[in-house]
Structures are given as C-alpha cells and as structure tokens.
Design a protein around this motif. Structure first.
Motif, PDB file in Angstrom:
ATOM      1  N   ARG A  29      51.656  49.259  41.718  1.00  0.00           N
ATOM      2  CA  ARG A  29      52.095  48.009  41.101  1.00  0.00           C
ATOM      3  C   ARG A  29      51.964  46.851  42.087  1.00  0.00           C
ATOM      4  N   ALA A  30      52.427  47.064  43.307  1.00  0.00           N
ATOM      5  CA  ALA A  30      52.368  46.007  44.319  1.00  0.00           C
ATOM      6  C   ALA A  30      50.918  45.638  44.634  1.00  0.00           C
ATOM      7  N   ALA A  31      50.048  46.633  44.680  1.00  0.00           N
ATOM      8  CA  ALA A  31      48.634  46.355  44.977  1.00  0.00           C
ATOM      9  C   ALA A  31      48.008  45.466  43.901  1.00  0.00           C
ATOM     10  N   GLN A  32      48.338  45.717  42.644  1.00  0.00           N
ATOM     11  CA  GLN A  32      47.788  44.892  41.550  1.00  0.00           C
ATOM     12  C   GLN A  32      48.349  43.474  41.609  1.00  0.00           C
ATOM     13  N   LEU A  33      49.627  43.340  41.915  1.00  0.00           N
ATOM     14  CA  LEU A  33      50.245  42.014  42.017  1.00  0.00           C
ATOM     15  C   LEU A  33      49.633  41.227  43.170  1.00  0.00           C
ATOM     16  N   ARG A  34      49.389  41.909  44.284  1.00  0.00           N
ATOM     17  CA  ARG A  34      48.728  41.229  45.413  1.00  0.00           C
ATOM     18  C   ARG A  34      47.307  40.825  45.032  1.00  0.00           C
ATOM     19  N   GLY A  35      46.647  41.661  44.233  1.00  0.00           N
ATOM     20  CA  GLY A  35      45.306  41.309  43.763  1.00  0.00           C
ATOM     21  C   GLY A  35      45.308  40.054  42.912  1.00  0.00           C
ATOM     22  N   LEU A  36      46.256  39.953  41.996  1.00  0.00           N
ATOM     23  CA  LEU A  36      46.365  38.753  41.154  1.00  0.00           C
ATOM     24  C   LEU A  36      46.673  37.523  42.001  1.00  0.00           C
ATOM     25  N   LEU A  37      47.525  37.703  42.998  1.00  0.00           N
ATOM     26  CA  LEU A  37      47.866  36.591  43.888  1.00  0.00           C
ATOM     27  C   LEU A  37      46.635  36.124  44.661  1.00  0.00           C
ATOM     28  N   ARG A  38      45.851  37.066  45.185  1.00  0.00           N
ATOM     29  CA  ARG A  38      44.631  36.706  45.903  1.00  0.00           C
ATOM     30  C   ARG A  38      43.642  35.999  44.972  1.00  0.00           C
ATOM     31  N   MET A  39      43.541  36.488  43.748  1.00  0.00           N
ATOM     32  CA  MET A  39      42.631  35.864  42.784  1.00  0.00           C
ATOM     33  C   MET A  39      43.001  34.400  42.549  1.00  0.00           C
ATOM     34  N   ALA A  40      44.284  34.137  42.340  1.00  0.00           N
ATOM     35  CA  ALA A  40      44.721  32.767  42.070  1.00  0.00           C
ATOM     36  C   ALA A  40      44.475  31.855  43.258  1.00  0.00           C
ATOM     37  N   VAL A  41      44.623  32.398  44.476  1.00  0.00           N
ATOM     38  CA  VAL A  41      44.441  31.590  45.685  1.00  0.00           C
ATOM     39  C   VAL A  41      42.953  31.408  45.997  1.00  0.00           C
ATOM     40  N   GLU A  42      42.210  32.502  46.002  1.00  0.00           N
ATOM     41  CA  GLU A  42      40.809  32.454  46.415  1.00  0.00           C
ATOM     42  C   GLU A  42      39.905  31.778  45.387  1.00  0.00           C
ATOM     43  N   MET A  43      40.269  31.861  44.116  1.00  0.00           N
ATOM     44  CA  MET A  43      39.417  31.336  43.051  1.00  0.00           C
ATOM     45  C   MET A  43      39.967  30.042  42.441  1.00  0.00           C
ATOM     46  N   GLU A  44      40.742  29.309  43.217  1.00  0.00           N
ATOM     47  CA  GLU A  44      41.344  28.076  42.710  1.00  0.00           C
ATOM     48  C   GLU A  44      40.289  27.121  42.158  1.00  0.00           C
ATOM     49  N   ALA A  45      39.219  26.918  42.897  1.00  0.00           N
ATOM     50  CA  ALA A  45      38.191  25.965  42.457  1.00  0.00           C
ATOM     51  C   ALA A  45      37.540  26.416  41.154  1.00  0.00           C
ATOM     52  N   GLU A  46      37.257  27.712  41.047  1.00  0.00           N
ATOM     53  CA  GLU A  46      36.628  28.238  39.841  1.00  0.00           C
ATOM     54  C   GLU A  46      37.568  28.158  38.642  1.00  0.00           C
ATOM     55  N   ILE A  47      38.839  28.421  38.873  1.00  0.00           N
ATOM     56  CA  ILE A  47      39.827  28.348  37.793  1.00  0.00           C
ATOM     57  C   ILE A  47      39.967  26.904  37.307  1.00  0.00           C
ATOM     58  N   ASP A 155      35.451  38.199  34.079  1.00  0.00           N
ATOM     59  CA  ASP A 155      34.630  38.425  35.269  1.00  0.00           C
ATOM     60  C   ASP A 155      35.488  38.720  36.502  1.00  0.00           C
ATOM     61  N   LEU A 156      36.585  37.978  36.660  1.00  0.00           N
ATOM     62  CA  LEU A 156      37.368  38.068  37.892  1.00  0.00           C
ATOM     63  C   LEU A 156      38.308  39.272  37.954  1.00  0.00           C
ATOM     64  N   LEU A 157      38.992  39.569  36.867  1.00  0.00           N
ATOM     65  CA  LEU A 157      40.028  40.596  36.936  1.00  0.00           C
ATOM     66  C   LEU A 157      39.526  41.935  37.473  1.00  0.00           C
ATOM     67  N   PRO A 158      38.356  42.429  37.036  1.00  0.00           N
ATOM     68  CA  PRO A 158      37.900  43.712  37.589  1.00  0.00           C
ATOM     69  C   PRO A 158      37.645  43.674  39.098  1.00  0.00           C
ATOM     70  N   GLN A 159      37.456  42.469  39.638  1.00  0.00           N
ATOM     71  CA  GLN A 159      37.224  42.345  41.074  1.00  0.00           C
ATOM     72  C   GLN A 159      38.520  42.409  41.881  1.00  0.00           C
ATOM     73  N   TYR A 160      39.652  42.174  41.213  1.00  0.00           N
ATOM     74  CA  TYR A 160      40.910  42.056  41.942  1.00  0.00           C
ATOM     75  C   TYR A 160      41.958  43.091  41.551  1.00  0.00           C
ATOM     76  N   VAL A 161      41.807  43.739  40.403  1.00  0.00           N
ATOM     77  CA  VAL A 161      42.797  44.728  39.975  1.00  0.00           C
ATOM     78  C   VAL A 161      42.099  46.002  39.515  1.00  0.00           C
ATOM     79  N   ASP A 162      42.871  47.015  39.283  1.00  0.00           N
ATOM     80  CA  ASP A 162      42.373  48.336  38.888  1.00  0.00           C
ATOM     81  C   ASP A 162      41.892  48.296  37.436  1.00  0.00           C
ATOM     82  N   SER A 163      40.583  48.292  37.244  1.00  0.00           N
ATOM     83  CA  SER A 163      40.024  48.140  35.895  1.00  0.00           C
ATOM     84  C   SER A 163      40.198  49.395  35.043  1.00  0.00           C
ATOM     85  N   SER A 164      40.620  50.506  35.648  1.00  0.00           N
ATOM     86  CA  SER A 164      40.896  51.698  34.845  1.00  0.00           C
ATOM     87  C   SER A 164      42.232  51.581  34.122  1.00  0.00           C
ATOM     88  N   CYS A 165      43.038  50.594  34.522  1.00  0.00           N
ATOM     89  CA  CYS A 165      44.368  50.416  33.927  1.00  0.00           C
ATOM     90  C   CYS A 165      44.606  49.010  33.389  1.00  0.00           C
TER      91      CYS A 165
END
Length: 482
Positions: A29-47, A155-165
């Motif tokens: 759970r923590a790993a997925q939350l950290r992934g979402l946090l990284r996505m929001a920070v790293e992809m700010e310009a794209e978002i 496009d982004l979510l599979p790069q940052y979180v577990d796409s099997s879940c």
C-alpha cells in the motif's frame, strides 16, 4: 460486446490479484501511495498541460486545486497508514468475560472509481488513494469529457503503480455502462445526480455499496455585518477562481438583504474587474466552459425570457472560445431554470430578502446542498445557521476551502451525495470494519443453556442488568435448583 469483454477482463484480472493477497500488506500500500506522490510531483508540467487542453485551466489553479491536493492526500495517507490499519481495541464487556474485542479494517476487494471532468486529475486520484490505503484493487474510469487528462492517466499510472492491481479503463458511455454491469465490491462515483441515479440502480442489482459525490445548489448567505471587500474576494475566488464556476462546491447563488445588495453588487463588480479585467473573455486566468453542450446549457439559463433582464454585470460570451464571463443576476424569479437547476458555471444569481434569517427557509425549501456558506461577524447568526441549515459541509466567512482539510469529511447529504471521503474518511470509505471477539474457553455459565428454569432466568436478568452477584453466580454455575 467489446466494451463488456474489456470490463469483465479488467475486473477478473484484478480479482485474481486481490485474491492472491498482494494488496493487503502495508508495504504494498505504501509503495503505491509513494508512486502516486512521485507521479504528481514529477509529472506536474504534463498534468498542467492536460488540464489546460481540457479546460483552459490556469497553471496556478491546476497546481493549487488539483496537484497539491493529491500530494497532500498521499502524504497524509502515508503518515497515518499504520494507524489506520492497526486493529482498534474496544471494551469486551462483562457479558463475554473473559474475552477481548477489537475492530479490524479489512479491504473490500475490487472497487470501481468513476471520476468527473471538472477536476479530472484530483477527482480521479483522490478516491484511488483511499482505495489503495485500505488495501483494495482498483479500476479507475476517468471522464471522457476531459480526454487529455484521461489519456495521460492511462499512460502514467502503469509507470508509477502496480498495474496488476490498479487499472485505468478509458471510454465513454458504452464503456462506463459495461463497467457498471459488472459486480464490484464498492463503486465510488463523482458527478451529477442524474448519472448518480443510474449508478445506484446498477449497484442495486448486486447490492453493491456506493459512495456518490454529487452536487447541488450551494448557497452563500451574506450578512451586512461583514468585511465587504474580503467577502467579495472570497466569493469570487470560490466561484470563478475554481474552474469558472464548474465545481460541485462552487457558490451557486447568494442570499442577502435588499438594503445590502447594492453594496455587495458594487464590491463584487470591482473585484471581478480587478481579477479578470474589463474584457474577461480574454483573460488567461479564467477557465473555459468544458464543451459546447455545457456552453449552450449555460447560455439557455442566461437567455431565458424571465431572466435575461436580471443580468446586472457581465453576460458576455464567446461560443468559439467556449467562454462565458463572470455574470451577476439580481433577483431572477425563483421558478426560473437558473434557480431550479445547479448552475455549474460562471453565472451567479443574487436573491434578496427583507431579513437575513429568511435565508434559512429559502435554502431549506430546496434540495440539500453539498456545501453552504455564511459571511457574518455575528456569532449568534452563525450558530443558528449551523443548527438550522442542512448541508454536506459548511464554511463561515469563506467558500470551498473546507475540502483542503484532511481531518474533515467531504461529502453530501440527501440529493447532494451518499458517503464521504478525504483523510481517514477515504480509508473508511473503502474498508470494512470487522468486529472480532476473542473469548477464552473459561468462564462457562450454565445459566445460558437449556433446560431453562426460573432460577436461571433470574441469574441471566441479573447478568444483563450488570449485577455483580448474578455474574458471580453465573460464573460458578449457581442455577437456582436446576
């Protein structure tokens, strides 16, 4: 058929992943939350670029109202995850002595999140944060009305979180309908009440629990006992500074007294001109209307015969740009469409009353709103407003900002919604609170078992009333001659 197949396959794959236990550990759970946090920070310009493409949303609004709220939710969940997951001990009670009791939060399973177009990043990811924190597998259906953000999420979510879940399913009405036809362990829907009814009808077929984040006509009551300039700025920020009024908690109409209305109108007009200039349709700080259907709906509200001459400020529109200027209307008839429907746009009616307390009855004559606002320095009036007006949430002397507080539940009441989320309430929305009682083999009481006798009943009555002597008698097997 293809949409149904995609929906069924997505659900089954995630159900298999959930059944494997993959989503349950705190580390996952923590790993997925950290992934979402990284996505929001790293992809700010794209978002921000996607939000600009979908809504012409200013970058400041994109960051403050969407990206920063997602990062805040992730950080709050990460900070509190262990506490939320930990079983909570509760008193076991003397009736079951010797025993222990606890409440365990368990994930519901595979959940469906259907998000809205007006805050297409925030309203997609924020519920997913709660679902992940509670240990669920998630299918996210972004809004097709915000296609750039929907595509970016896919496009982004599979790069940052577990796409099997955690899986994104894009599409329109056909795909959403196909998803709703599947059996889920919970459905979380954000949108309008008409679709909310459809979602609930699908959910009822499987007895699926739902959270419905809807909307309604959010009132703003303005007393004369206020700081007028601050009041005008905060109303304007909550109305036009939030997606140009395309927000579920946006002020929908104002109620003030006849004597105070001219001052409020003057102050609002000056603030709006300062915010967006003399030609607001050219302002880069004003979001456009999402599409031509919504543009035409809003124009129809303005152009209604009994309403058109009530416009006292604004009213300009540009169909090619899909832009409508901030518009104030004074006392449109209460039976006009603009006062019956949720506006969800830059039009703001002002209704006048003789006494400010008359606003209570007017608000209560309508469907319960998602939020209600009061501007006043009068503590007694605030107390009366809180006690007499029912709303999903309430703010005094500002608008919309309650959703930023992770310690407050966010949700509607009545027609404005079912259930709530944010912070611990997001975790609770996607978790089942399971009662667990763990009893020792000691402490047998013969009085609870047949054959029943008057003596046993006497002891049981004493136990149920909390009589210590009866409890001792039950524990040592005194059965009154049985």
């Amino acid at each position: 058929m293809e949409a149904v197949t995609v929906a069924a396959q997505a659900r089954e794959r995630l159900r298999a992943s959930f059944a494997s236990g993959r989503t349950r550990p705190a580390a996952w759970r923590a790993a997925q939350l950290r992934g979402l946090l990284r996505m929001a920070v790293e992809m700010e310009a794209e978002i921000c670029a996607a939000l600009r493409a979908d809504l012409a949303k200013p970058r400041t609004e994109s960051y403050v109202h969407e990206i920063s709220l997602v990062t805040s939710s992730c950080k709050f969940a990460l900070k509190n995850l262990q506490k939320w997951m930990k079983p909570k001990k509760v008193p076991a009670g003397l009736l079951t002595f010797p025993s222990t009791a606890r409440v365990t939060a368990e994930p519901l399973g595979v959940v469906l999140v259907i998000s809205a177009w007006n805050y297409p990043f925030l309203l997609a990811i924020d519920p997913v944060i709660g679902a992940i924190a509670a240990g669920n597998a998630v299918v996210l259906k972004p809004s097709e009305i915000a296609p750039a953000t929907s595509s970016l999420l896919a496009d982004l979510l599979p790069q940052y979180v577990d796409s099997s879940c955690i899986k994104v399913v894009e599409g329109g009405v056909a795909e959403t309908t196909a998803l709703l036809e599947q059996k889920w362990d919970k459905i979380f829907y954000t949108g309008n009440s008409k679709v909310g009814l459809i979602v609930m009808s699908f959910a009822a077929k499987h007895l699926t629990p739902v959270v419905l984040e809807l909307g309604g006509k959010c009132p703003v009551v303005v007393d004369s006992n206020v700081d007028l300039h601050v009041t005008a700025k905060r109303i304007a920020a909550g109305k036009w500074g939030c997606n140009n009024g395309q927000a579920c908690i946006s002020p929908d109409y104002i109620i003030t007294t006849k004597s105070f209305a001219p001052k409020l109108l003057d102050s609002l007009s000056k603030v709006l001109e300062k915010f967006y200039g003399k030609d607001p349709l050219r302002s880069a700080d004003l979001s456009r209307i999402v599409n031509s259907n919504h543009f035409n709906r809003l124009k129809a509200l303005m152009d209604e015969e009994m309403v058109y001459d009530k416009i006292v400020f604004g009213g300009q529109s540009d169909e090619q740009q899909l832009k409508i200027a901030p518009t104030l209307l004074l006392d449109p008839p209460l039976d006009s469409a603009i006062m019956k429907e949720e506006v969800f746009g830059p039009l703001l009616p002002i209704i006048t009353v003789d006494k400010i307390h008359e606003s209570f009855a007017l608000i209560n004559s309508m469907s319960k709103p998602l939020a209600a606002y009061l501007f006043s320095k009068d503590s007694k009036l605030k107390h009366q407003f809180e006690r007499n007006v029912s709303a999903g949430g309430m703010v005094f002397n500002d608008t919309s900002i309650h959703l930023t507080n992770q310690h407050l539940p966010f949700g509607g009441v009545g027609e404005s919604g079912v259930g709530s989320y944010h912070g611990t309430f997001s975790f609770d929305a996607f978790a089942h609170k399971k009662a667990v009682l763990d009893r020792s083999f000691l402490g047998e009481a013969k009085a609870r078992y047949p054959p029943y006798t008057p003596g046993k009943l006497k002891i049981l009555k004493g136990v149920l009333k909390g009589n210590p002597l009866a409890m001792v008698q039950a524990a040592v097997g005194c059965t009154g001659g049985a």
